[in-house]
Motif scaffolding. Structure first.
Motif, PDB file in Angstrom:
ATOM      1  N   VAL B 121      38.457  15.916 -22.109  1.00  0.00           N
ATOM      2  CA  VAL B 121      38.724  17.032 -21.206  1.00  0.00           C
ATOM      3  C   VAL B 121      38.676  16.488 -19.780  1.00  0.00           C
ATOM      4  O   VAL B 121      37.688  15.856 -19.395  1.00  0.00           O
ATOM      5  CB  VAL B 121      37.664  18.141 -21.382  1.00  0.00           C
ATOM      6  N   ALA B 122      39.730  16.718 -19.028  1.00  0.00           N
ATOM      7  CA  ALA B 122      39.746  16.282 -17.632  1.00  0.00           C
ATOM      8  C   ALA B 122      38.969  17.274 -16.784  1.00  0.00           C
ATOM      9  O   ALA B 122      39.069  18.481 -16.985  1.00  0.00           O
ATOM     10  CB  ALA B 122      41.181  16.189 -17.133  1.00  0.00           C
ATOM     11  N   ALA B 123      38.171  16.753 -15.882  1.00  0.00           N
ATOM     12  CA  ALA B 123      37.338  17.635 -15.053  1.00  0.00           C
ATOM     13  C   ALA B 123      37.335  17.151 -13.615  1.00  0.00           C
ATOM     14  O   ALA B 123      37.527  15.966 -13.341  1.00  0.00           O
ATOM     15  CB  ALA B 123      35.911  17.666 -15.587  1.00  0.00           C
ATOM     16  N   GLN B 124      37.091  18.092 -12.740  1.00  0.00           N
ATOM     17  CA  GLN B 124      37.054  17.813 -11.312  1.00  0.00           C
ATOM     18  C   GLN B 124      35.600  17.740 -10.860  1.00  0.00           C
ATOM     19  O   GLN B 124      34.789  18.572 -11.259  1.00  0.00           O
ATOM     20  CB  GLN B 124      37.752  18.980 -10.595  1.00  0.00           C
ATOM     21  N   VAL B 125      35.283  16.753 -10.054  1.00  0.00           N
ATOM     22  CA  VAL B 125      33.927  16.670  -9.497  1.00  0.00           C
ATOM     23  C   VAL B 125      33.837  17.663  -8.344  1.00  0.00           C
ATOM     24  O   VAL B 125      34.635  17.619  -7.406  1.00  0.00           O
ATOM     25  CB  VAL B 125      33.620  15.247  -8.983  1.00  0.00           C
ATOM     26  N   ILE B 126      32.869  18.579  -8.433  1.00  0.00           N
ATOM     27  CA  ILE B 126      32.789  19.624  -7.401  1.00  0.00           C
ATOM     28  C   ILE B 126      31.545  19.512  -6.536  1.00  0.00           C
ATOM     29  O   ILE B 126      31.470  20.118  -5.481  1.00  0.00           O
ATOM     30  CB  ILE B 126      32.853  21.039  -8.034  1.00  0.00           C
ATOM     31  N   GLY B 127      30.557  18.757  -6.977  1.00  0.00           N
ATOM     32  CA  GLY B 127      29.354  18.676  -6.151  1.00  0.00           C
ATOM     33  C   GLY B 127      28.385  17.630  -6.649  1.00  0.00           C
ATOM     34  O   GLY B 127      28.620  16.962  -7.661  1.00  0.00           O
ATOM     35  N   THR B 128      27.307  17.506  -5.900  1.00  0.00           N
ATOM     36  CA  THR B 128      26.253  16.561  -6.273  1.00  0.00           C
ATOM     37  C   THR B 128      24.920  17.303  -6.247  1.00  0.00           C
ATOM     38  O   THR B 128      24.867  18.495  -5.945  1.00  0.00           O
ATOM     39  CB  THR B 128      26.183  15.402  -5.267  1.00  0.00           C
ATOM     40  N   SER B 129      23.861  16.560  -6.519  1.00  0.00           N
ATOM     41  CA  SER B 129      22.534  17.175  -6.407  1.00  0.00           C
ATOM     42  C   SER B 129      22.112  17.244  -4.950  1.00  0.00           C
ATOM     43  O   SER B 129      21.206  17.989  -4.598  1.00  0.00           O
ATOM     44  CB  SER B 129      21.514  16.352  -7.182  1.00  0.00           C
ATOM     45  N   GLY B 130      22.757  16.440  -4.117  1.00  0.00           N
ATOM     46  CA  GLY B 130      22.387  16.405  -2.701  1.00  0.00           C
ATOM     47  C   GLY B 130      21.143  15.585  -2.447  1.00  0.00           C
ATOM     48  O   GLY B 130      20.578  15.633  -1.368  1.00  0.00           O
ATOM     49  N   SER B 131      20.714  14.824  -3.438  1.00  0.00           N
ATOM     50  CA  SER B 131      19.494  14.039  -3.283  1.00  0.00           C
ATOM     51  C   SER B 131      19.740  12.602  -3.737  1.00  0.00           C
ATOM     52  O   SER B 131      20.380  12.377  -4.761  1.00  0.00           O
ATOM     53  CB  SER B 131      18.379  14.665  -4.120  1.00  0.00           C
ATOM     54  N   GLU B 132      19.194  11.669  -2.979  1.00  0.00           N
ATOM     55  CA  GLU B 132      19.314  10.256  -3.361  1.00  0.00           C
ATOM     56  C   GLU B 132      18.480   9.948  -4.598  1.00  0.00           C
ATOM     57  O   GLU B 132      18.721   8.967  -5.288  1.00  0.00           O
ATOM     58  CB  GLU B 132      18.827   9.381  -2.200  1.00  0.00           C
TER      59      GLU B 132
END
Lengths: 170, 411
Positions: B121-132
């Motif tokens: 299934v192809a998916a788009q990356v929409i975000g991160t956790s915002g934490s290193e």
């Protein structure tokens, strides 16, 4: 710089859309912008918002609860257990609002120094929790942390000046 | 009593809030979430991810509009380049087809089961956790699209990570650079197996490689398939640095092939099928030497005269062995990984008739008794491909850590 009596202190409040919307927006941007801008991860917008609301409201209880809520929201987006950011930001929220009671934090210079110190304190608490309570191996690089502290402090000066517009006097 | 409370209200509330959170942490660490994600996570993700999706979709709409209708300057030149590239790829494909067919026949002969990436299934990356400290990304596909926890996430370049949590239309993906992730990995040339773990600084490290083994800079690392999450043979990264580690193991730093800092689209492997390789009827008295003999006409080496006393298939086998030796002079990366379009592998032993029985292989380093081939993964939709086969025997004992298993302190 310091106040002589509590009567001199200006205490502010915020309209509820601002009080809820700004922290949410900060968490959103913190999660979203690193996809677009690689180095954005060094900033901690939710922390800056916690500090801003803490020093503006000057109520330690509100400050710690705000910090706790923002921290837990931030924790929810990670895969770590809930509470790591929560505890760190609770401390910072409490300390920022307590500090706001005692000294003038309205001018850019004091905001720069204050944000830098709070950022380092936040990182120290965060890493201590990860290492001490969660038993994770954590890499602490002084250069990186100090650089991030300066970057956050600089952004804070601009951000706080913008957010000042939403302040309402009590 | 009231006075005491009023005087110390702030400290009491602070202590209470901190204590509550510490207790919560302790509970989560002690008892990782077994009944699905906590409600607060679900709420937070339900609040944040729709905004992320809206921004990403809008951005793509604008970009696509610009690229499709206005930005057409170099299209003709690019088209020409792509045509030439396609021609080269076709030629390569013919050669690979031959190799693959041979590999299939050998696999069928050895009764190996193959792992096919049956569906992605192809998916788009929409975000991160915002934490290193939490290297996770969010994608815009979830359980509604057939995505579930512990599914492999890849790009055409290589491995990205695995699905950690799946929600309705969003999933959380743990990257291989997170220190709680682990992937079963194999060094392409030497077939040494280890565990690829993330480091606190966001790098990756191949663990459990003995210090007396030889690992060279630039060696490619593939998935070993031993973790039951990632199919065997997917490229992970290349060796960046090797140094002596602790406890008799090497410290092998790995550079991921996929650019994890600039991910936009990924593929989630939602279905892997395991089946016997299709090939000629293997129930008959077909032997490896017979199959290899089929390649004789295409080998540009003078056919040798069978040794006296050896005739028929035995003679063919001996000739073929000699030719296989000639093949061994080829670089180890003579094969091709279709996933990346880059040469992959072909260890000498794989070309040798000696692999008629994997257990018979004397080389304990290789562990894998058959060729690992690449996979073909289109950017969208489903895909079928052959390539990845399970090792029947691993001469080298597996490391003590279960690969692919995330070990977060609790959630």
């Amino acid at each position: 710089m310091s106040y002589t009596s509590r009567e001199q202190i200006e205490v502010y409040r915020f309209a509820w859309p601002v009080a809820i919307g700004v922290p949410l927006l900060a968490v959103f941007l913190q999660a979203f912008l690193p996809v677009q801008i690689r180095f954005f991860n060094i900033l901690d917008l939710p922390l800056l918002v916690t500090i801003f609301f803490g020093v503006a409201r000057r109520n330690p209880m509100t400050g710690l609860l705000t910090g706790s809520a923002i921290g837990l929201l931030q924790d929810s987006l990670t895969h770590n257990p809930l509470g790591v950011y929560g505890i760190a930001k609770t401390f910072v929220g409490f300390a920022a609002s307590s500090l706001g009671v005692k000294i003038d934090v309205e001018n850019p210079g004091s905001r720069l120094i204050m944000t830098f110190i709070f950022f380092m304190a936040h990182q120290s608490i965060y890493f201590s929790i990860q290492r001490g309570l969660l038993g994770q191996v954590v890499a602490w690089h002084w250069g990186q942390e100090l650089g991030a502290g300066v970057a956050n402090a600089l952004v804070a000066v601009v951000l706080f000046a913008f957010l000042d517009r939403f302040k309402q006097r009590t | 009593m009231d006075n005491i409370y009023k005087r110390h209200a702030n400290i009491i509330v602070l202590s209470s809030v901190l204590l509550a959170q510490m207790l919560g942490l302790a509970i989560q660490v002690r008892r990782p979430a077994d009944g699905g994600p906590l409600l607060i996570r679900t709420w937070a993700i339900a609040t944040i991810t729709p905004l992320e999706k809206a921004f990403i979709y809008t951005q793509h709409f604008v970009q696509n509009t610009w690229h499709d209708y206005f930005y057409l300057r170099d299209v003709r030149k690019e088209n020409q380049q792509l045509r030439e590239e396609l021609e080269r790829a076709r030629l390569e494909q013919v050669r690979l087809h031959e190799d693959a067919a041979q590999a299939h026949r050998l696999q069928a002969l050895l009764q190996f089961k193959e792992q096919y990436i049956a569906k992605t299934v192809a998916a788009q990356v929409i975000g991160t956790s915002g934490s290193e400290q939490s290297r996770v990304i969010y994608i815009d596909r979830g359980t509604d699209h057939g995505v579930h926890p512990n599914m492999a996430v890849i790009t055409p370049e290589g491995v990205v990570g695995k699905v950690l949590r799946a929600y309705g239309s969003t999933s959380q993906v743990l990257e291989i650079t997170d220190q709680t992730s682990g992937v079963g990995a194999t060094l392409e040339k030497t077939r040494l197996q280890g565990i690829l773990k993330g480091t606190p600084t966001g790098g990756t490290q191949l663990q459990y490689i003995m210090s007396d083994e030889k690992v060279e800079l630039g060696d490619r690392i593939l998935t070993s398939g031993g973790d039951s999450i990632f199919p065997k043979g997917l490229p992970i990264g290349t060796v960046q640095q090797v140094s002596p580690g602790k406890d008799l193991f090497l410290n092998v730093q790995v550079k991921p092939i996929a650019d994890l800092a600039r991910l936009e689209e990924v593929l989630v492997i939602t279905q892997i099928e395991e089946r016997e390789p299709s090939g000629p009827d293997v129930s008959g008295p077909l032997r490896a030497s017979d199959i290899l003999a089929e390649r004789l006409p295409s080998v540009p080496v003078k056919p040798e005269t069978p040794a006296p006393g050896m005739g028929g298939a035995a003679g063919a086998a001996s000739t073929n062995t000699a030719l296989s030796s000639a093949h061994q002079t080829k670089p180890a990366s003579a094969g091709t990984n279709a996933l990346q379009g880059a040469p992959v592998q072909g260890t000498p032993a794989q070309k040798s008739p000696a692999i008629t029985k994997p257990a018979d292989r004397p080389d304990t380093k290789t562990g894998v008794a058959k060729p690992a081939t690449g996979i073909s993964v289109p950017k969208t939709g489903t895909t079928t491909g052959t390539t990845i086969t399970k090792p029947a025997t691993n001469a080298k004992p597996k490391p003590p850590v279960k690969a692919g298993e995330t070990t977060p302190p609790g959630h």
